[in-house]
Design a protein around this motif. Sequence first.
Motif, PDB file in Angstrom:
ATOM      1  N   TRP A 151       0.834  -1.206   0.000  1.00 24.15           N
ATOM      2  CA  TRP A 151       0.000   0.000   0.000  1.00 24.15           C
ATOM      3  C   TRP A 151       0.865   1.250   0.000  1.00 24.15           C
ATOM      4  O   TRP A 151       0.511   2.257  -0.620  1.00 24.15           O
ATOM      5  CB  TRP A 151      -0.933  -0.002   1.215  1.00 24.15           C
ATOM      6  N   HIS A 154       1.767   1.599  -3.593  1.00 22.80           N
ATOM      7  CA  HIS A 154       0.625   1.887  -4.482  1.00 22.80           C
ATOM      8  C   HIS A 154      -0.617   2.061  -3.617  1.00 22.80           C
ATOM      9  O   HIS A 154      -1.345   1.099  -3.351  1.00 22.80           O
ATOM     10  CB  HIS A 154       0.443   0.730  -5.473  1.00 22.80           C
ATOM     11  N   THR A 156      -3.838   2.288  -2.946  1.00 18.99           N
ATOM     12  CA  THR A 156      -5.177   2.118  -3.468  1.00 18.99           C
ATOM     13  C   THR A 156      -6.159   1.911  -2.320  1.00 18.99           C
ATOM     14  O   THR A 156      -5.772   1.618  -1.190  1.00 18.99           O
ATOM     15  CB  THR A 156      -5.224   0.922  -4.429  1.00 18.99           C
ATOM     16  N   GLY A 157      -7.448   2.059  -2.605  1.00 16.83           N
ATOM     17  CA  GLY A 157      -8.485   1.805  -1.608  1.00 16.83           C
ATOM     18  C   GLY A 157      -8.509   2.783  -0.462  1.00 16.83           C
ATOM     19  O   GLY A 157      -8.946   2.433   0.640  1.00 16.83           O
ATOM     20  N   ALA A 174      -9.637  -3.558  -1.758  1.00 13.68           N
ATOM     21  CA  ALA A 174      -8.640  -3.030  -2.700  1.00 13.68           C
ATOM     22  C   ALA A 174      -7.270  -2.945  -2.045  1.00 13.68           C
ATOM     23  O   ALA A 174      -6.250  -3.148  -2.709  1.00 13.68           O
ATOM     24  CB  ALA A 174      -9.068  -1.652  -3.206  1.00 13.68           C
ATOM     25  N   VAL A 175      -7.222  -2.656  -0.743  1.00 14.82           N
ATOM     26  CA  VAL A 175      -5.954  -2.629  -0.017  1.00 14.82           C
ATOM     27  C   VAL A 175      -5.343  -4.033   0.017  1.00 14.82           C
ATOM     28  O   VAL A 175      -4.145  -4.212  -0.227  1.00 14.82           O
ATOM     29  CB  VAL A 175      -6.149  -2.091   1.414  1.00 14.82           C
ATOM     30  N   ASN A 178      -4.294  -5.394  -3.566  1.00 14.47           N
ATOM     31  CA  ASN A 178      -3.428  -4.456  -4.267  1.00 14.47           C
ATOM     32  C   ASN A 178      -2.479  -5.234  -5.184  1.00 14.47           C
ATOM     33  O   ASN A 178      -1.754  -6.116  -4.720  1.00 14.47           O
ATOM     34  CB  ASN A 178      -2.643  -3.658  -3.225  1.00 14.47           C
ATOM     35  N   ASN A 249       1.741   1.075 -12.157  1.00 20.46           N
ATOM     36  CA  ASN A 249       1.583   1.608 -10.810  1.00 20.46           C
ATOM     37  C   ASN A 249       2.777   2.402 -10.285  1.00 20.46           C
ATOM     38  O   ASN A 249       2.609   3.244  -9.407  1.00 20.46           O
ATOM     39  CB  ASN A 249       1.290   0.451  -9.839  1.00 20.46           C
TER      40      ASN A 249
END
Length: 525
Positions: A151, A154, A156-157, A174-175, A178, A249
């Motif tokens: 995380w 990248h 995300t979430g 989403a975490v 990833n 990413n």
Amino acid sequence: MDMAVVELSRLQFALTALYHFLFVPLTLGLSFMLVIMESLYVMTDRPVWRQVTRFWAKLFAINFVLGVATGLTMEFEFGTNWAYYSHYVGDIFGAPLAIEGLMAFFLEATFVGVMFFGWDKLSKQAHLFTTFMVALGSNLSALWILVANGWMQHPTGSAFNPATMRMEVTDFAAVIFNPVAQAKFVHTVSAGYVTASVFVLGVSCYFMLKGKWLPLARRSFTVAAAFGLASSLSVVVLGDESGYALTDNQRMKLAAIEAMWHTEPAPAGIDVFGLPSNSRHETAYEIKIPYVLGLISTRSLTGEVTGITELVDQARARIGHGILAYDAVERLKKNRNDLAARAQFEEAKGDLGYALLLKRFVADPRRADAATIDKAAWSTVPNVPAMFWVFRVMAGLGFGFIAFFGLAFWFATKRQFDRRWFQRIALWIIPLPWLAAEFGWVLAEIGRQPWAIDGVLPTFLGTSDLSIAQLWTTIAGFTLLYGTLAVIEVRLMLQAIGKGPDPVTEPMDEAGPSYPGGYAPLAAE
């Protein structure tokens, strides 16, 4: 912003993390090798496999205990050295770490005691189950740690909440899923399996060179050769997948690894040699193989790999856009009901982190001029020469391990264990998987700079309010403590290896009785 505090905080965390990561790969790999060895004991009912399993379990225990001890320090460092980081992203980053402790570490710690003290109290099948649960716990622990780290690479979430002035989870699935985290997990655990295989193979060759405990050494050699060959192939394949994840990413990291200063026509070539320079923004003495980088990173002949200069141009634009988000946040601090500021924030919030890069050069990003914005944009370029060479050394070692294990597997299948030149090589290369693993960690972390959270929080904003004297004192203390633990680790390992396995007290197998110290005639093989 006192950059000395930032750099010393980074140095302290790097030292503790690199030291801790000396234990992690061996724990990950040995745990599943123990499962393989004990499964062979359960299936064949030969006491020699019990002897093999218990010997390597002893070395696993030494490594496991010191790995736990050094890992605890790192979690406290987030609060002591990186207080604002913990405040800003703790709601997201802390969740995988908490799950790691509750799910993986407790599972691992519970079953590890049963594994060591349950040999004569459980059935063979029940004890094999506990060994498997220890291996599962070890690898689940790595999964959740790498979800947290992925995380950071990248993010995300998640989203910034101007009401709380913190990052918050918007989609926990989403975490977890990833793509960067998943690629890092499979690549990292495979590297751990390679590390353990090289270690087991090297120690086994040491025994054979000394003419000691040959039944154990030959069986361990065979397991390590097969497991290591599969793992080394996985490292390269999954490393390629990890690199593919960078294309979408972490494009700046990919460009820095390849020292690609300008976008090339697709498909881009790959440098096998060069001398990149951050100051001159060029790579001298390039030796390039056409098309390879484009094929690897985009899986196509038409996909484009963006160069560093073009990515800096994009960063410059995002910084300018992010200033609008920063301005909106400052207005919302004064009046949460400012609808115009709310609308402005929603439109520009994706680039807020880029505006924060300006705080290194100016107190209020809204007052930054074009030169300052340009300086901040170029600060998004990591140390290209370090990235370029660290990656090539790591990749070179990865392909070398494939050749090494391929040769070992050939000797094992042909029962040619007496190649003394190969046995000496196996001893000398024992440290190399650790070097490759540490280089992989360095590549991931240097490649993310200047971000603590990529595109969200610059590293220099995440530190605690500490003095330089406090940081030097703790660095010296950790160095002394960890140096002492390193001596203890090496001494315990060498003592256990020197002592060898416990003697077998029952027949080695159907061919004949046991012999003192685990010796047996070749007929018992």
